[in-house]
Each structure stands twice: as C-alpha cells, then as structure tokens.
Design a protein around this motif. Structure first.
Motif, PDB file in Angstrom:
ATOM      1  N   GLU A  42     -22.601 -29.677 -14.842  1.00 32.07           N
ATOM      2  CA  GLU A  42     -23.239 -30.945 -14.491  1.00 32.07           C
ATOM      3  C   GLU A  42     -24.540 -31.157 -15.248  1.00 32.07           C
ATOM      4  OE1 GLU A  42     -23.519 -31.286 -10.256  1.00 32.07           O
ATOM      5  OE2 GLU A  42     -21.372 -31.593 -10.047  1.00 32.07           O
ATOM      6  N   ARG A  43     -24.597 -30.601 -16.442  1.00 32.45           N
ATOM      7  CA  ARG A  43     -25.771 -30.842 -17.271  1.00 32.45           C
ATOM      8  C   ARG A  43     -25.371 -30.797 -18.737  1.00 32.45           C
ATOM      9  NH1 ARG A  43     -28.901 -25.083 -17.823  1.00 32.45           N
ATOM     10  NH2 ARG A  43     -27.192 -24.192 -18.932  1.00 32.45           N
ATOM     11  N   MET A  44     -26.200 -31.395 -19.541  1.00 29.28           N
ATOM     12  CA  MET A  44     -26.024 -31.301 -20.983  1.00 29.28           C
ATOM     13  C   MET A  44     -27.369 -30.936 -21.578  1.00 29.28           C
ATOM     14  SD  MET A  44     -25.478 -35.252 -22.032  1.00 29.28           S
ATOM     15  CE  MET A  44     -26.347 -36.565 -21.201  1.00 29.28           C
ATOM     16  N   VAL A  45     -27.332 -30.193 -22.678  1.00 27.07           N
ATOM     17  CA  VAL A  45     -28.561 -29.784 -23.349  1.00 27.07           C
ATOM     18  C   VAL A  45     -28.678 -30.601 -24.623  1.00 27.07           C
ATOM     19  CG1 VAL A  45     -29.823 -27.884 -24.401  1.00 27.07           C
ATOM     20  CG2 VAL A  45     -28.404 -27.464 -22.385  1.00 27.07           C
ATOM     21  N   LEU A  46     -29.748 -31.351 -24.724  1.00 23.87           N
ATOM     22  CA  LEU A  46     -30.011 -32.184 -25.899  1.00 23.87           C
ATOM     23  C   LEU A  46     -31.230 -31.628 -26.627  1.00 23.87           C
ATOM     24  CD1 LEU A  46     -29.653 -35.683 -24.205  1.00 23.87           C
ATOM     25  CD2 LEU A  46     -27.890 -34.362 -25.369  1.00 23.87           C
ATOM     26  N   TYR A  47     -31.140 -31.554 -27.933  1.00 27.75           N
ATOM     27  CA  TYR A  47     -32.264 -31.066 -28.724  1.00 27.75           C
ATOM     28  C   TYR A  47     -33.018 -32.242 -29.322  1.00 27.75           C
ATOM     29  CZ  TYR A  47     -31.591 -26.083 -28.435  1.00 27.75           C
ATOM     30  OH  TYR A  47     -31.545 -24.782 -27.980  1.00 27.75           O
ATOM     31  N   ALA A 121     -42.232 -39.405 -22.451  1.00 29.55           N
ATOM     32  CA  ALA A 121     -43.550 -39.181 -21.853  1.00 29.55           C
ATOM     33  C   ALA A 121     -43.937 -37.708 -21.907  1.00 29.55           C
ATOM     34  CB  ALA A 121     -43.565 -39.677 -20.403  1.00 29.55           C
ATOM     35  N   ALA A 122     -42.931 -36.817 -21.935  1.00 24.17           N
ATOM     36  CA  ALA A 122     -43.186 -35.374 -22.044  1.00 24.17           C
ATOM     37  C   ALA A 122     -43.364 -34.955 -23.498  1.00 24.17           C
ATOM     38  CB  ALA A 122     -42.047 -34.585 -21.406  1.00 24.17           C
ATOM     39  N   GLY A 123     -43.288 -35.907 -24.442  1.00 14.31           N
ATOM     40  CA  GLY A 123     -43.531 -35.621 -25.849  1.00 14.31           C
ATOM     41  C   GLY A 123     -42.295 -35.551 -26.714  1.00 14.31           C
ATOM     42  N   ALA A 124     -41.105 -35.810 -26.156  1.00 13.72           N
ATOM     43  CA  ALA A 124     -39.869 -35.720 -26.928  1.00 13.72           C
ATOM     44  C   ALA A 124     -39.738 -36.893 -27.897  1.00 13.72           C
ATOM     45  CB  ALA A 124     -38.658 -35.681 -25.995  1.00 13.72           C
ATOM     46  N   THR A 125     -39.364 -36.568 -29.129  1.00 15.67           N
ATOM     47  CA  THR A 125     -39.100 -37.574 -30.162  1.00 15.67           C
ATOM     48  C   THR A 125     -37.780 -37.203 -30.833  1.00 15.67           C
ATOM     49  OG1 THR A 125     -40.270 -36.340 -31.888  1.00 15.67           O
ATOM     50  CG2 THR A 125     -41.580 -37.913 -30.606  1.00 15.67           C
ATOM     51  N   THR A 126     -37.373 -37.992 -31.819  1.00 21.40           N
ATOM     52  CA  THR A 126     -36.152 -37.675 -32.568  1.00 21.40           C
ATOM     53  C   THR A 126     -36.346 -38.037 -34.028  1.00 21.40           C
ATOM     54  OG1 THR A 126     -33.755 -37.991 -32.685  1.00 21.40           O
ATOM     55  CG2 THR A 126     -35.073 -39.922 -32.076  1.00 21.40           C
ATOM     56  N   ALA A 127     -35.660 -37.310 -34.905  1.00 22.33           N
ATOM     57  CA  ALA A 127     -35.683 -37.618 -36.333  1.00 22.33           C
ATOM     58  C   ALA A 127     -34.344 -38.195 -36.774  1.00 22.33           C
ATOM     59  CB  ALA A 127     -35.991 -36.348 -37.132  1.00 22.33           C
ATOM     60  N   LEU A 128     -33.467 -38.472 -35.807  1.00 22.45           N
ATOM     61  CA  LEU A 128     -32.143 -38.994 -36.114  1.00 22.45           C
ATOM     62  C   LEU A 128     -32.158 -40.512 -36.224  1.00 22.45           C
ATOM     63  CD1 LEU A 128     -30.174 -36.699 -33.676  1.00 22.45           C
ATOM     64  CD2 LEU A 128     -30.001 -36.675 -36.177  1.00 22.45           C
ATOM     65  N   PRO A 129     -31.250 -41.080 -37.023  1.00 20.41           N
ATOM     66  CA  PRO A 129     -31.164 -42.544 -37.084  1.00 20.41           C
ATOM     67  C   PRO A 129     -30.687 -43.085 -35.744  1.00 20.41           C
ATOM     68  CG  PRO A 129     -29.330 -41.529 -38.269  1.00 20.41           C
ATOM     69  CD  PRO A 129     -30.253 -40.412 -37.865  1.00 20.41           C
ATOM     70  N   ARG A 130     -31.071 -44.317 -35.422  1.00 17.52           N
ATOM     71  CA  ARG A 130     -30.687 -44.925 -34.143  1.00 17.52           C
ATOM     72  C   ARG A 130     -29.763 -46.099 -34.415  1.00 17.52           C
ATOM     73  NH1 ARG A 130     -34.913 -43.546 -30.435  1.00 17.52           N
ATOM     74  NH2 ARG A 130     -33.729 -44.476 -28.755  1.00 17.52           N
ATOM     75  N   GLY A 131     -28.833 -46.318 -33.512  1.00 21.54           N
ATOM     76  CA  GLY A 131     -27.918 -47.441 -33.620  1.00 21.54           C
ATOM     77  C   GLY A 131     -26.689 -47.209 -32.768  1.00 21.54           C
ATOM     78  N   ARG A 165     -31.131 -29.814 -37.380  1.00 21.89           N
ATOM     79  CA  ARG A 165     -31.200 -28.834 -36.281  1.00 21.89           C
ATOM     80  C   ARG A 165     -30.871 -29.503 -34.945  1.00 21.89           C
ATOM     81  NH1 ARG A 165     -32.436 -23.850 -35.035  1.00 21.89           N
ATOM     82  NH2 ARG A 165     -33.625 -23.362 -33.164  1.00 21.89           N
ATOM     83  N   GLN A 166     -31.322 -30.733 -34.744  1.00 23.72           N
ATOM     84  CA  GLN A 166     -30.986 -31.465 -33.513  1.00 23.72           C
ATOM     85  C   GLN A 166     -29.464 -31.572 -33.369  1.00 23.72           C
ATOM     86  OE1 GLN A 166     -34.021 -34.937 -34.204  1.00 23.72           O
ATOM     87  NE2 GLN A 166     -33.279 -35.063 -32.094  1.00 23.72           N
ATOM     88  N   LEU A 167     -28.789 -31.945 -34.452  1.00 23.77           N
ATOM     89  CA  LEU A 167     -27.338 -32.101 -34.414  1.00 23.77           C
ATOM     90  C   LEU A 167     -26.632 -30.758 -34.211  1.00 23.77           C
ATOM     91  CD1 LEU A 167     -26.879 -34.680 -37.328  1.00 23.77           C
ATOM     92  CD2 LEU A 167     -26.581 -35.115 -34.875  1.00 23.77           C
ATOM     93  N   VAL A 168     -27.065 -29.741 -34.957  1.00 28.88           N
ATOM     94  CA  VAL A 168     -26.421 -28.425 -34.865  1.00 28.88           C
ATOM     95  C   VAL A 168     -26.577 -27.847 -33.466  1.00 28.88           C
ATOM     96  CG1 VAL A 168     -26.565 -26.020 -35.645  1.00 28.88           C
ATOM     97  CG2 VAL A 168     -26.563 -27.879 -37.326  1.00 28.88           C
ATOM     98  N   CYS A 169     -27.807 -27.830 -32.952  1.00 29.44           N
ATOM     99  CA  CYS A 169     -28.044 -27.190 -31.651  1.00 29.44           C
ATOM    100  C   CYS A 169     -27.403 -27.963 -30.502  1.00 29.44           C
ATOM    101  CB  CYS A 169     -29.542 -27.012 -31.424  1.00 29.44           C
ATOM    102  SG  CYS A 169     -30.264 -25.748 -32.503  1.00 29.44           S
TER     103      CYS A 169
END
Length: 199
Positions: A42-47, A121-131, A165-169
C-alpha cells in the motif's frame, strides 16, 4: 563507637564490590529489520531531488486512507476509494481490486506528475520533464531475472544524471521491494547503459 563505625564501613565496601564483574563488549549481530506502516503493498517509493540535487526517496501511502483520496463514497470517512494520485490516464475506481503490488507504470506516472504540495514543502523537486503524455512504460525482464526496461516517450541521452537516477531508483523499487532491479532506460534518442539504484 569507633570500632562499630569502622566495621560498618568495611562491610559496606565489601558489599559494594560484590557480584559485579567487568566484561568485554559482546557482538550481537546487525540491527533487526521490520516492516513499518504503510505496508509495502500500500505504498510506492518515488525518488525526487532535495534542494541540493541529491536523491530524496519519498514513500506515498496508496491505501484507502491515503492522504490524497478521491471524493468520499457515501457513508462514513472509512468508505473512501483507493488512492487516485497516479497521474492522468491512471485513475482508480471505487470498485478497483485491492491487494498486490502497484503496477510500475502507475508508479512512474506518479513520479512524472512531480512532487505533491506537501512533498514540495519538504524540499522535494524533480529534474524530469513534465507533461501528461510523458509517462514511461516499464517492461519486466525475463522470468527469474532482476532486470527491467523503462521505455520513455522523450529523449533520455540529454537528461541530467539526477533525472536518470530518479527513473532508475523509482523503477527499481516499483519492481522489487528492496530496489534490487537493474534498469535499462530507452528513449526517443537511444538507450542508456543498464544501472542499479545503488550505482
């Protein structure tokens, strides 16, 4: 009186050192590991990335009491439909079957949708394209292997290392509860070398 005081003092000193022996440090093995809530099914881990661009894993609860459910179904608060934050095209319905691991494509759609407001708000960002049309597709490797192929509908060779790394992990943890999956990323411009989350 002095004799009694002296005898009492000697008795106390004798008792103070009685029965306590010095010992060496005893090795007892590694720390115990336990599964904490939410349970893996019941959880997913997102990097995501922290403000310094380093990996920032975040677990999202996807059970019926997840923090971002869809509208309550008539009745008490407990009657909520499952988590619906996977991204466009991956919505769930009230009668969706429960149990089992979340499909990797849904996990990747949630990653591509970016951090939720409380995660940002906890500081999470992403370097992935959005769409909306950028959700990758994950194919498991041959039976018995610990590999997976992620097919992205966008170019991957120019992605920053942090985005790769976001995608791989995220894919590795979507495929295996401990992230022990080797991931190959293919995109519109070619294929990246296979990698593991710990690489």
């Amino acid at each position: 009186m002095r004799r009694r005081t002296g005898a009492a003092l000697l008795s106390l000193l004798a008792l103070a050192g009685c029965g306590i022996q010095k010992s060496d440090v005893v090795e007892a093995g590694g720390a115990a590991t336990v599964v904490v809530q939410p349970v893996p099914e019941e959880r997913m881990v997102l990097y995501f990335l922290d403000p310094d661009g380093q990996s920032m894993p975040m677990a999202r609860d996807t059970g019926p009491q997840a923090p971002f459910p869809t509208q309550p179904v008539g009745g008490p608060e407990a009657d909520r439909v499952p988590y619906d934050g996977f991204g466009p095209g991956y919505e769930t319905s009230a009668d969706a079957p429960r149990g089992g691991r979340i499909p990797a494509d849904k996990v990747l759609a949630a990653l591509m949708a970016g951090p939720r407001p409380h995660e940002a708000a906890a500081g999470a960002t992403t370097a992935l394209p959005r769409g909306e049309d950028l959700a990758p597709h994950v194919e498991a490797g041959p039976a018995g292997s610990d590999s997976a192929r992620l097919r992205a509908p966008f170019p991957v060779r120019g992605l920053p290392a942090a985005a790769v790394r976001q995608l791989v992990c995220t894919t590795a943890y979507a495929q295996h509860p401990a992230g022990r999956t080797e991931v190959t990323i293919s995109g519109a411009d070619g294929t990246l070398p296979a990698a593991r989350c710990e690489d």
